[in-house]
Design an enzyme around this catalytic site. Structure first.
Site, PDB file in Angstrom:
ATOM      1  N   ARG A 191       4.924 -12.614   9.860  1.00 55.48           N
ATOM      2  CA  ARG A 191       5.606 -11.351   9.621  1.00 55.48           C
ATOM      3  C   ARG A 191       6.986 -11.387  10.227  1.00 55.48           C
ATOM      4  NH1 ARG A 191       1.626  -7.490   8.695  1.00 55.48           N
ATOM      5  NH2 ARG A 191       2.955  -5.690   8.904  1.00 55.48           N
ATOM      6  N   GLU A 202       0.873  -1.171   0.000  1.00 53.46           N
ATOM      7  CA  GLU A 202       0.000   0.000   0.000  1.00 53.46           C
ATOM      8  C   GLU A 202       0.915   1.227   0.000  1.00 53.46           C
ATOM      9  OE1 GLU A 202      -2.720   0.231   3.293  1.00 53.46           O
ATOM     10  OE2 GLU A 202      -3.492   2.160   2.574  1.00 53.46           O
ATOM     11  N   LYS A 212       3.976   0.849   9.525  1.00 52.86           N
ATOM     12  CA  LYS A 212       4.166   2.099   8.802  1.00 52.86           C
ATOM     13  C   LYS A 212       3.530   3.269   9.547  1.00 52.86           C
ATOM     14  CE  LYS A 212       2.959   0.178   4.903  1.00 52.86           C
ATOM     15  NZ  LYS A 212       2.499  -0.006   3.514  1.00 52.86           N
TER      16      LYS A 212
END
Ligand code: ATP
Ligand code: MG
Length: 553
Positions: free
Chosen positions: A260, A34, A270
């Protein structure tokens, strides 16, 4: 393209099976960031996995911007992401894709679901929807809009699309199961109203599809075979499959989840990284202390060391926290072999060799690597006045101190043996100059009379050395898992950046930015890609010579 030795993992086993059984004849993956921030080392894990698999199976990998949330996204991020993927050594197939490329198709599939009685427009408020969703223990309740006739839903969705409803007043929901044990299946919202300018589609749309609806369809439209994502999407796999099963599309990629990457002493979300930037806790997304690709690159990390790290941590479904020392070890292993050596003094004190002729300069040969002759050698000027590291001299010391001590000898790296004779101090008692003598018969050889000189220290010639700023980095946070803290700012390490002013040998005046050197006995450093100029050299500490994470903890 990056060529690394592939390491097997459970995802590759699944692919091997799919190829052997004929389910697929080729492999097509994608990396779907994204564009709401810079890429970080966690993304590198996903990049190395997706692009690495495509490479090893002679398949292809797309870069797709997952751009369904125009409020948080920016073209700057789109550009930095492309640069970072390329820097890591990968090239996506064809042009970069955007989920927004598919907004027309996505809209048509939403209409198809409505026509099939599988989606409805809900006018409940967000609070009401939350209320009706139920909890993990209790089933949800059906919305009063759930049984609106198809024709009316079509009209309402057309009105939504035409901008007739304010944000938050209407949403399109998939009609699945309000009592599903998976919360994501309780009639999830698939389209919402947002009067927002989009970086790719401008003002064309005021309705935007939600991630779960968009991602699976984008994968299918691109013919992705294996859609690799992180574990938090495990439950959402039901929705991924439900959407593709209920629209007329031929392709149905397999979603596979892996854990992850979490790295100690830093944060990876982020949102949190953005807060560090916005609040000025770091100098930007590419601050060398940031776990971003841009930050690591600026610090001197090489693409191959980052890829090697991603290979070493492997791919599993197990959640864990990786130690920073593991990342640094990959870099150190590489630099130990590959980084040219040079000399720099980061905390200088003046040293005068009184029996060395005034005005004379010798060009000494210094090997660029102690064990790799193929890396050649360079000239280093030597003269009567030099700088050494302040901590490399003591007026008195015990035998363990193998550096320069008053009335004792030490070897200057790549040069002569010197002996400290006396010192000069300022009013506060700080040493300003060390006066020495040298033995002219010790260049490249031991003293003739068999005197043993154990210590070796580095130096630079005072009149020839270039002044330089050194930026020394420590961990950004003081605790291993700052993300778990209520206020993660409170755990920032106030000493994560220390600046020193010293000197580098003349050959470093033209050091290429981002290229690490080993400053002998100090650590690995590279010229800063943003602030270093020939007039004002700036070197970033890339990594220390040895692992200090565990001694300090
Ligand atoms: P963040 O929480 O940092 O914002 P994200 O998952 O929202 O991360 P995306 O841009 O959506 O960020 O991620 C793109 C791809 O990278 C996704 O497939 C995602 O699963 C993967 N990814 C993101 N963070 C990590 C991580 N820490 N480890 C492995 N893969 C990751
Ligand atoms: Mg995301």
């Amino acid at each position: 393209m990056a060529a690394d030795a592939p390491r097997s993992n459970f995802i590759r086993h699944i692919i091997d099976k799919d190829l052997a059984s004929g389910k697929h004849s080729s492999v097509h993956t994608r990396f779907p960031p994204e564009p709401n921030g810079f890429l970080h080392i966690g993304h590198a894990k996903s990049i190395v996995l997706n692009f690495g698999i495509a490479e090893d199976y002679q398949g292809t990998c797309n870069l797709r911007f997952d751009d369904t949330n125009p409020l948080k996204e920016k073209v700057d991020y789109v550009n930095s992401i492309q640069e970072d993927v390329r820097w890591l050594g990968y090239q996506w197939q064809g042009e970069p894709r955007y989920s927004s490329n598919y907004f027309d198709q996505l809209h048509a599939y939403a209409v198809e679901l409505i026509e099939k009685g599988l989606a409805y427009v809900d006018f409940s408020s967000q609070d009401e929807m939350r209320e009706m969703r139920g909890t993990l223990k209790e089933p949800g309740t059906n919305s009063p809009y759930r049984d609106t006739p198809v024709a009316e839903n079509l009209q309402h969705f057309a009105d939504m699309t035409a901008g007739k409803f304010e944000e938050g007043k209407a949403a399109l929901r998939a009609k699945i199961d309000m009592s599903s044990p998976f919360m994501c299946m309780r009639d999830p919202v698939i389209y919402r109203v947002r009067f927002a300018h989009h970086h790719q589609t401008g003002d064309k749309w005021c309705v935007y599809p939600m991630y779960d609806f968009t991602h699976c369809i984008s994968d299918a439209l691109e013919g992705i075979t294996h859609s690799l994502c992180t574990l938090e999407f495990q439950d959402n796999r039901r929705l991924y499959d439900w959407v593709l099963d209920n629209i007329s599309i031929d392709c149905h990629p397999q979603q596979i989840e892996f854990s992850r990457l979490n790295l100690q002493y830093t944060v990876m979300s982020k949102r949190k990284l953005n807060e560090l930037v916005e609040e000025g806790k770091v100098s930007g997304w590419n601050d060398p202390r940031m776990p971003t690709i841009a930050g690591m690159r600026r610090r001197g990390y090489t693409p191959s060391s980052v890829r090697e790290f991603c290979h070493r941590i492997g791919v599993t479904k197990m959640d864990n926290q990786v130690e920073m020392s593991m990342l640094e070890a990959c870099l150190r292993d590489e630099l130990n072999h590959g980084a040219p050596r040079a000399m720099a003094v980061i905390d200088p004190v003046r040293l005068v060799i009184e029996n060395y002729p005034e005005g004379e300069v010798e060009q000494l040969q210094a090997p660029n690597h102690p064990s790799d002759e193929s890396m050649g050698s360079r000239e280093v000027p030597f003269a009567r006045e030099i700088y050494i590291e302040r901590e490399d001299f003591r007026e008195s010391a015990n035998k363990k101190y193998k550096r320069l001590v008053l009335e004792k000898e030490v070897r200057l790296r790549n040069a002569y043996v010197i002996k400290a004779e006396r010192v000069e101090k300022d009013a506060e008692g700080n040493i300003t100059t060390i006066f020495c003598s040298y033995d002219p018969d010790t260049l490249g050889k031991d003293p003739a009379d068999g005197r043993k000189v154990k210590g070796v220290i580095h130096w630079v010639a005072a009149a020839h050395a270039k002044p330089a700023e050194f930026r020394l980095y420590d961990r950004l946070f003081q605790v291993p898992n700052p993300a778990a803290e209520e206020d993660f700012f409170s755990t920032l390490n106030p000493d994560s950046l220390r600046v020193q002013h010293g000197f580098v040998e003349p050959s470093m005046a033209t050091a290429e930015a981002e290229k690490p050197y080993q400053f002998e006995r100090i650590g690995y450093f590279c010229a800063d890609n943003q602030d270093s100029t020939p007039e004002h050299l700036v070197f970033n500490q890339t990594v220390g010579l040895r692992d200090t994470w565990n001694d300090e903890a």
